[in-house]
Design a protein around this motif. Structure first.
Motif, short mmCIF file in Angstrom:
data_model
loop_
_atom_site.label_atom_id
_atom_site.label_comp_id
_atom_site.label_asym_id
_atom_site.label_seq_id
_atom_site.Cartn_x
_atom_site.Cartn_y
_atom_site.Cartn_z
N ILE A 1 0.84 -1.20 0.00
CA ILE A 1 0.00 0.00 0.00
C ILE A 1 0.87 1.25 0.00
N PHE A 2 1.92 1.25 0.81
CA PHE A 2 2.83 2.40 0.90
C PHE A 2 3.48 2.68 -0.45
N ILE A 3 3.88 1.62 -1.15
CA ILE A 3 4.54 1.79 -2.45
C ILE A 3 3.59 2.39 -3.47
N ASN A 4 2.31 2.02 -3.40
CA ASN A 4 1.33 2.45 -4.41
C ASN A 4 0.63 3.75 -4.06
N LEU A 5 1.02 4.41 -2.96
CA LEU A 5 0.40 5.67 -2.59
C LEU A 5 0.95 6.82 -3.42
N ASP A 6 0.09 7.79 -3.70
CA ASP A 6 0.50 9.00 -4.40
C ASP A 6 1.06 9.97 -3.36
N MET B 1 -13.43 5.84 -2.81
CA MET B 1 -14.08 6.74 -3.76
C MET B 1 -13.45 8.12 -3.76
N GLU B 2 -12.61 8.37 -2.79
CA GLU B 2 -11.99 9.68 -2.63
C GLU B 2 -11.19 10.04 -3.88
N GLY B 3 -11.26 11.31 -4.27
CA GLY B 3 -10.50 11.76 -5.43
C GLY B 3 -9.01 11.51 -5.25
N GLY B 4 -8.37 10.98 -6.28
CA GLY B 4 -6.96 10.63 -6.19
C GLY B 4 -6.74 9.17 -5.85
N TYR B 5 -7.78 8.50 -5.34
CA TYR B 5 -7.67 7.09 -4.98
C TYR B 5 -8.57 6.20 -5.85
N PHE C 1 -9.02 6.13 -8.94
CA PHE C 1 -8.38 5.65 -10.17
C PHE C 1 -7.00 5.03 -9.91
N ASN C 2 -6.68 4.85 -8.64
CA ASN C 2 -5.40 4.21 -8.28
C ASN C 2 -5.64 2.70 -8.24
N TYR C 3 -5.62 2.09 -9.41
CA TYR C 3 -5.98 0.67 -9.54
C TYR C 3 -4.97 -0.28 -8.87
N PRO C 4 -3.66 0.00 -8.91
CA PRO C 4 -2.74 -0.87 -8.17
C PRO C 4 -3.02 -0.90 -6.67
N LEU C 5 -3.39 0.27 -6.10
CA LEU C 5 -3.73 0.33 -4.68
C LEU C 5 -4.99 -0.48 -4.40
N GLN C 6 -6.00 -0.33 -5.23
CA GLN C 6 -7.25 -1.07 -5.04
C GLN C 6 -7.03 -2.57 -5.18
N PRO D 1 -18.17 -7.08 -0.96
CA PRO D 1 -19.34 -7.52 -0.18
C PRO D 1 -19.09 -8.79 0.62
N ARG D 2 -18.07 -9.56 0.27
CA ARG D 2 -17.76 -10.78 1.01
C ARG D 2 -17.06 -10.41 2.31
N THR D 3 -17.65 -9.44 3.03
CA THR D 3 -17.34 -8.96 4.39
C THR D 3 -16.20 -7.95 4.47
N ALA D 4 -15.66 -7.47 3.36
CA ALA D 4 -14.55 -6.51 3.42
C ALA D 4 -15.05 -5.11 3.77
N GLY D 5 -16.05 -4.62 3.05
CA GLY D 5 -16.67 -3.35 3.42
C GLY D 5 -16.08 -2.10 2.80
N PHE D 6 -14.96 -2.21 2.06
CA PHE D 6 -14.42 -1.04 1.38
C PHE D 6 -15.28 -0.71 0.16
N ASN D 7 -15.27 0.55 -0.24
CA ASN D 7 -16.08 0.92 -1.40
C ASN D 7 -15.28 1.82 -2.34
N SER D 8 -15.31 1.49 -3.61
CA SER D 8 -14.69 2.34 -4.63
C SER D 8 -15.75 2.93 -5.54
N ILE D 9 -17.03 2.62 -5.26
CA ILE D 9 -18.17 3.18 -5.99
C ILE D 9 -19.25 3.56 -4.99
N ASP D 10 -20.25 4.30 -5.45
CA ASP D 10 -21.41 4.62 -4.63
C ASP D 10 -22.43 3.50 -4.83
N PHE D 11 -22.62 2.67 -3.82
CA PHE D 11 -23.49 1.50 -3.96
C PHE D 11 -24.96 1.89 -4.15
#
Length: 501
Positions: free
Chosen positions: A182-187, A222-226, A228-233, A330-340
């Protein structure tokens, strides 16, 4: 000991720390750990059985967490007890539902408390307490080992602490590796300070591995800058999928890979006589196949259904990664990259189904578990073929596993249904779909929402707290804890068939 705890609480509550030096504080904490873990585990099974001890440990951790989150240093403008209790329950039960914004409402001290609650809740406070007790005392009673073997699913009582050590080693190794990636892929332009990037990486690695879904970002991924950070996701996907596989599966799979590598190396060196056979267990095969199928099917469905909807802002590989993220979280992780809330209605139904199934058994995730869903599927296929038993991979699934699977499924629907009924009664202005989504998310400890959590009444929040707790410890565990076991009689009644359909 109580006086020391009170002094520490009072000191933080007054907003000052001059009374206690940094090193003295750590010494006191270690003393508390030593004092609590020593006598705390030397209990009599006639007083608390393992299921009751498991439940009490979570209740105690939730209450302590709520009190700590109410400290002035934990929040910027204070927090009510019900919101602190909700946040603590969500963290300990690794759910991720929030009633206040984690990034702006809590200070870094408060966020650190949430991170520690996630870590303790994800692995189970007794896992830490037992190992620290063993470490400090150099041993443990036979009765304690029996209790811990029930909680860690150890096959042999003598390997209890070996299993605990492996669990902790796997956890910290994956979290360290995940934090590094995660640290490596941060902007760096988004988080200029090195220490802030380290904290961000550690927080999200722990939250992802424990399938908690908490984030220090106001809008998550969903935060701007994150967004579209596909390696981080993709990195976060790998972390929470790994955490959702379950420790027995991971340990057995690592041994199997080691066996395969050893097999070919020894064959190359012509030393086949020294090879030791190792196979994947039936449980591993079922859970791995079910997990892979759910990920693939979910990703494909989301990709094609939402291609011109929530995925329209992405292109190429970005659509695939976002679809993968949306199908696996949805398999219990809970992070979101879209507005559900912007998903098609049919896609929301798919998300609810994925939340209900959840992760694999003995993992940091919730839900009815992949093995339960697989057994139910194999059962109706077996009935359709006219079989009176479930056979797969040249093995017969034990009757007790089938009974447990259907008990877990029926109990989950009862709890979720009760939650939907109560919340729709206390907050009848909220659409039924939003309430159902929230209850499935709470029970399966997912943390996804259609945006109604913060607007719920205090009574509905209490209902969700109960659902999150039941979903984490499971209703079956609660029933086992409070129902007295009957002795098996040396007789059997005549069997009779009941009309089903």
């Amino acid at each position: 000991m109580i006086f020391i705890l009170f002094c520490i609480y009072k000191q933080f509550a007054d907003g000052g720390t001059d009374f206690i030096t940094h090193w003295l504080r750590w010494a006191v904490i270690l003393k508390i750990v030593r004092g609590v873990t020593g006598p705390g585990l030397n209990y009599k099974r006639s007083f608390l059985n393992p299921a009751q001890l498991f439940i009490v440990s979570f209740l105690g951790l939730i209450l302590i967490g709520a009190l700590l989150l109410m400290l002035p240093k934990a929040t910027n403008h204070g927090i009510s007890f019900i919101n602190a209790l909700f946040t603590s329950t969500s963290a300990v039960c690794v759910t991720g539902l929030i009633v206040v914004d984690t990034s702006s409402y809590f200070t870094q001290f408060g966020q650190t408390l949430i991170m520690l609650l996630i870590q303790a809740g994800g692995l189970g406070i007794l896992t830490f307490a037992s190992y620290f007790s063993y470490f400090f005392k150099g041993g443990s009673t036979y009765e304690n080992q029996i209790a811990l073997s029930d909680m860690t699913n150890s096959e042999k009582i003598g390997e209890v602490f070996t299993t605990v050590k492996r669990i902790l080693m796997i956890t910290f190794l994956v979290e360290f590796t995940g934090a590094l990636l995660i640290f490596i892929n941060l902007d760096t332009s988004l988080i200029p300070e090195f220490s802030d990037r380290v904290y961000f990486s550690v927080f999200h690695a722990i939250s992802a591995f424990c399938n908690a879904g908490f984030s220090t970002l106001p809008n998550g991924m969903m935060e701007g800058g994150y967004v579209f950070n596909y390696p981080l996701q993709f990195t976060i996907v790998l972390i929470f999928v790994f955490g959702g596989l379950g420790f027995p599966i991971v340990i057995n799979s690592v041994r199997y890979v080691k066996h395969i590598l050893t097999h070919y190396v020894l064959r190359f060196l012509e030393r086949e006589n020294k090879r030791k056979p190792w196979i994947l267990t039936l449980s591993n095969k079922i859970n791995l196949i079910t997990s892979v199928l759910l990920i693939l099917v979910g990703t494909v469905v989301i990709y094609f259904k939402e291609f011109n909807n929530v995925l329209s802002g992405h292109s190429g590989i970005g659509k695939i990664v976002t679809a993968l993220f949306t199908a696996t979280t949805p398999r219990t992780a809970g992070f979101n990259s879209i507005d559900f809330s912007e998903l098609h209605f049919s896609s929301i139904i798919i998300i609810i189904f994925l939340m209900w199934v959840g992760a694999s058994p003995a993992s940091t995730g919730g839900g009815i578990k992949t093995s339960t869903f697989a057994i139910a599927t194999l059962n109706y296929l077996s009935l359709a073929k006219g079989k009176n038993k479930i056979e797969v991979f040249r093995r017969e699934i034990a009757d007790i596993s089938i009974r447990r699977a259907f008990a877990v499924m029926s109990l989950s629907l009862i709890v979720i249904g009760a939650g939907v009924f109560l919340i729709s009664h206390y907050d009848n202005h909220i659409p039924l779909l939003d309430i159902a989504f929230e209850c499935f998310s709470a029970y399966s400890t997912v943390g996804l929402s259609l945006g109604i959590t913060a607007d719920l009444s205090s009574t509905s929040k209490v209902v969700l707290i109960g659902i999150m707790f039941i979903g984490r410890v499971t209703m079956l565990t609660i029933l086992i804890a409070f129902f007295k076991k009957v002795k098996h009689g040396n007789y059997t009644y005549p069997s009779d068939e009941i009309l089903i359909n």
